[in-house]
Motif scaffolding. Structure first.
Motif, mmCIF file in Angstrom:
data_model
loop_
_atom_site.group_PDB
_atom_site.id
_atom_site.type_symbol
_atom_site.label_atom_id
_atom_site.label_comp_id
_atom_site.label_asym_id
_atom_site.label_seq_id
_atom_site.Cartn_x
_atom_site.Cartn_y
_atom_site.Cartn_z
ATOM 1 N N ASP A 15 -1.174 -2.347 -9.745
ATOM 2 C CA ASP A 15 -1.124 -1.763 -11.092
ATOM 3 C C ASP A 15 -0.089 -0.644 -11.172
ATOM 4 N N VAL A 16 0.010 0.182 -10.142
ATOM 5 C CA VAL A 16 0.995 1.270 -10.112
ATOM 6 C C VAL A 16 1.724 1.222 -8.780
ATOM 7 N N GLN A 17 3.041 1.014 -8.855
ATOM 8 C CA GLN A 17 3.860 0.919 -7.652
ATOM 9 C C GLN A 17 4.042 2.320 -7.025
ATOM 10 N N PRO A 18 4.232 2.373 -5.696
ATOM 11 C CA PRO A 18 4.557 3.675 -5.076
ATOM 12 C C PRO A 18 5.922 4.175 -5.573
ATOM 13 N N SER A 19 6.049 5.485 -5.698
ATOM 14 C CA SER A 19 7.271 6.100 -6.232
ATOM 15 C C SER A 19 8.113 6.691 -5.102
ATOM 16 N N ASP A 20 9.420 6.761 -5.383
ATOM 17 C CA ASP A 20 10.320 7.417 -4.425
ATOM 18 C C ASP A 20 9.901 8.873 -4.236
ATOM 19 N N VAL A 21 10.162 9.389 -3.022
ATOM 20 C CA VAL A 21 9.769 10.759 -2.683
ATOM 21 C C VAL A 21 10.952 11.476 -2.030
ATOM 22 N N ASN A 22 11.136 12.720 -2.399
ATOM 23 C CA ASN A 22 12.121 13.579 -1.743
ATOM 24 C C ASN A 22 11.352 14.744 -1.124
ATOM 25 N N ALA A 23 11.415 14.872 0.186
ATOM 26 C CA ALA A 23 10.662 15.916 0.891
ATOM 27 C C ALA A 23 11.604 16.735 1.759
ATOM 28 N N GLU A 24 11.272 18.027 1.906
ATOM 29 C CA GLU A 24 12.051 18.880 2.799
ATOM 30 C C GLU A 24 11.722 18.552 4.250
ATOM 31 N N ALA A 25 12.714 18.658 5.111
ATOM 32 C CA ALA A 25 12.469 18.478 6.538
ATOM 33 C C ALA A 25 11.375 19.442 6.991
ATOM 34 N N GLY A 26 10.389 18.885 7.719
ATOM 35 C CA GLY A 26 9.258 19.696 8.150
ATOM 36 C C GLY A 26 8.111 19.689 7.166
ATOM 37 N N GLY A 27 8.326 19.109 5.970
ATOM 38 C CA GLY A 27 7.269 19.056 4.959
ATOM 39 C C GLY A 27 6.443 17.787 5.070
ATOM 40 N N THR A 28 5.686 17.486 4.018
ATOM 41 C CA THR A 28 4.817 16.305 3.992
ATOM 42 C C THR A 28 5.203 15.424 2.811
ATOM 43 N N ALA A 29 5.350 14.122 3.074
ATOM 44 C CA ALA A 29 5.645 13.149 2.017
ATOM 45 C C ALA A 29 4.403 12.302 1.761
ATOM 46 N N ILE A 30 4.091 12.049 0.478
ATOM 47 C CA ILE A 30 2.903 11.275 0.108
ATOM 48 C C ILE A 30 3.329 10.104 -0.760
ATOM 49 N N LEU A 31 2.914 8.902 -0.353
ATOM 50 C CA LEU A 31 3.181 7.676 -1.108
ATOM 51 C C LEU A 31 1.845 7.064 -1.506
ATOM 52 N N THR A 32 1.712 6.651 -2.767
ATOM 53 C CA THR A 32 0.434 6.139 -3.271
ATOM 54 C C THR A 32 0.656 4.836 -4.040
ATOM 55 N N VAL A 33 -0.258 3.911 -3.843
ATOM 56 C CA VAL A 33 -0.254 2.664 -4.603
ATOM 57 C C VAL A 33 -1.611 2.522 -5.296
ATOM 58 N N GLU A 34 -1.606 1.919 -6.482
ATOM 59 C CA GLU A 34 -2.868 1.616 -7.168
ATOM 60 C C GLU A 34 -2.922 0.107 -7.393
ATOM 61 N N ALA A 35 -4.011 -0.503 -6.892
ATOM 62 C CA ALA A 35 -4.160 -1.956 -6.977
ATOM 63 C C ALA A 35 -5.549 -2.315 -7.481
ATOM 64 N N SER A 36 -5.657 -3.506 -8.071
ATOM 65 C CA SER A 36 -6.955 -3.996 -8.553
ATOM 66 C C SER A 36 -7.329 -5.259 -7.788
ATOM 67 N N GLY A 37 -8.625 -5.475 -7.697
ATOM 68 C CA GLY A 37 -9.129 -6.618 -6.957
ATOM 69 C C GLY A 37 -10.305 -6.199 -6.094
ATOM 70 N N GLU A 38 -11.024 -7.209 -5.568
ATOM 71 C CA GLU A 38 -12.193 -6.917 -4.748
ATOM 72 C C GLU A 38 -11.840 -6.974 -3.272
ATOM 73 N N GLY A 39 -12.537 -6.096 -2.502
ATOM 74 C CA GLY A 39 -12.410 -6.131 -1.046
ATOM 75 C C GLY A 39 -11.000 -5.907 -0.563
ATOM 76 N N LEU A 40 -10.346 -4.898 -1.120
ATOM 77 C CA LEU A 40 -8.941 -4.669 -0.800
ATOM 78 C C LEU A 40 -8.761 -3.984 0.550
ATOM 79 N N SER A 41 -7.719 -4.387 1.243
ATOM 80 C CA SER A 41 -7.274 -3.668 2.451
ATOM 81 C C SER A 41 -5.766 -3.406 2.314
ATOM 82 N N TYR A 42 -5.309 -2.396 3.081
ATOM 83 C CA TYR A 42 -3.925 -1.941 2.910
ATOM 84 C C TYR A 42 -3.242 -1.852 4.273
ATOM 85 N N GLN A 43 -1.960 -2.176 4.261
ATOM 86 C CA GLN A 43 -1.129 -1.956 5.443
ATOM 87 C C GLN A 43 0.238 -1.467 4.979
#
Length: 288
Positions: A15-43
């Motif tokens: 439903d929502v694709q992960p977005s590009d991220v710009n992070a400073e060296a030494g910082g933390t980058a977060i990528l998120t996906v939103e999906a629909s369906g039953e019994g979902l697993s992620y890799q």
């Protein structure tokens, strides 16, 4: 009679694709996906299509909808995707790009230099202290002293004033500045020599015709000198347009001299260290 109930499982949808991220060296980058369906697993997969696994302090959420890359480095830059799976199938997300920005560098501060000067104010018997700096004066902390005694009033607010009334000889003013931004410091020392005035050349007696002009001159040495002339009877003189000029300077002029102006004239020369009175010079008036 019996009834059969069946459930139909459908493949996952993003439903929502992960977005590009710009992070400073030494910082933390977060990528998120939103999906629909039953019994979902992620890799999640990183640059080069490598499947990611959680590593304490480096990667978290490699098998969840949110991936965190901790303490990012240049080698972490690239495209990231996630495969969402259930029993009915799987779907691959669009690639989200992680770019690494170098940490913002604090601007390099110029070396701290403090230039201070002092001006003697004879009328108030004070020294005016002014300073300029290679850095913003408002961002500095100051300590000031006069002859090893702390000066708090006005210190750091330029110009500030130090009373030298009655002082004689060598006087020392010290201004120290510290920049809390980097701890840099600089000290400026001002030395002022205050010696009581001495008369080098005494005023000389003068004779003029009535209606003429008479001038008296004194020459004195010393710093920050002030003058006050006195006329017959020891009366302090003040400038009067067309009659008296220079009553508080080294040369006094009496215009349109009249018999009442005849008598002795003296001058008191003063500075912060003391004063001296000249010899008397006489003014005599002759008839036209």
């Amino acid at each position: 009679m019996s009834m059969l109930y069946s459930s139909l499982c459908t493949g996952p949808a993003i439903d929502v694709q992960p977005s590009d991220v710009n992070a400073e060296a030494g910082g933390t980058a977060i990528l998120t996906v939103e999906a629909s369906g039953e019994g979902l697993s992620y890799q999640w997969f990183g640059p080069g299509g490598n499947a990611l696994t959680d590593v304490d302090g480096d990667i978290e959420g490699s098998n969840s909808s949110t991936l965190q890359i901790i303490n990012v480095e240049s080698g972490d830059a690239g495209d990231y995707t996630v495969v969402v799976t259930n029993s009915a199938g799987s779907v691959v997300s669009d690639a989200a790009t992680l770019s690494i920005a170098q940490p913002t560098q604090s601007p390099t501060l110029a070396p701290l230099i403090l230039n201070c000067s002092a001006e003697f104010l004879a009328e108030s018997q004070q020294v005016s202290v002014s300073c300029t700096s290679s850095r913003d004066l408002d961002g500095l902390d100051f300590e000031c002293s006069f002859n090893d005694e702390s000066v708090t009033e006005g210190c750091g607010q330029f110009p500030f004033f130090v009373s030298v009334a009655g002082a004689s000889g060598s006087q020392t003013i010290v201004i120290s500045a510290t920049d809390p931004a980097d701890g840099a410091g600089f000290t400026s020392t001002i030395t002022i020599t205050t010696t009581a005035p001495e008369i080098e050349t005494q005023p000389e007696s003068v004779g003029v015709e009535q209606g003429g002009s008479a001038s008296f001159t004194v020459e004195a040495s010393g710093a920050g000198l002030t003058y006050q002339w006195f006329g017959p009877g020891g009366v302090a003189l003040t400038d009067s347009d067309g009659e008296i000029e220079g009553s508080i300077s080294g040369t006094l002029t009496v215009f349109n001299a009249e018999p009442g102006d005849a008598g002795d004239y003296t001058v008191v020369v003063t500075n912060s260290a003391g004063s001296v009175t000249s010899d008397a010079a006489s003014l005599s008036i002759g008839e036209i």
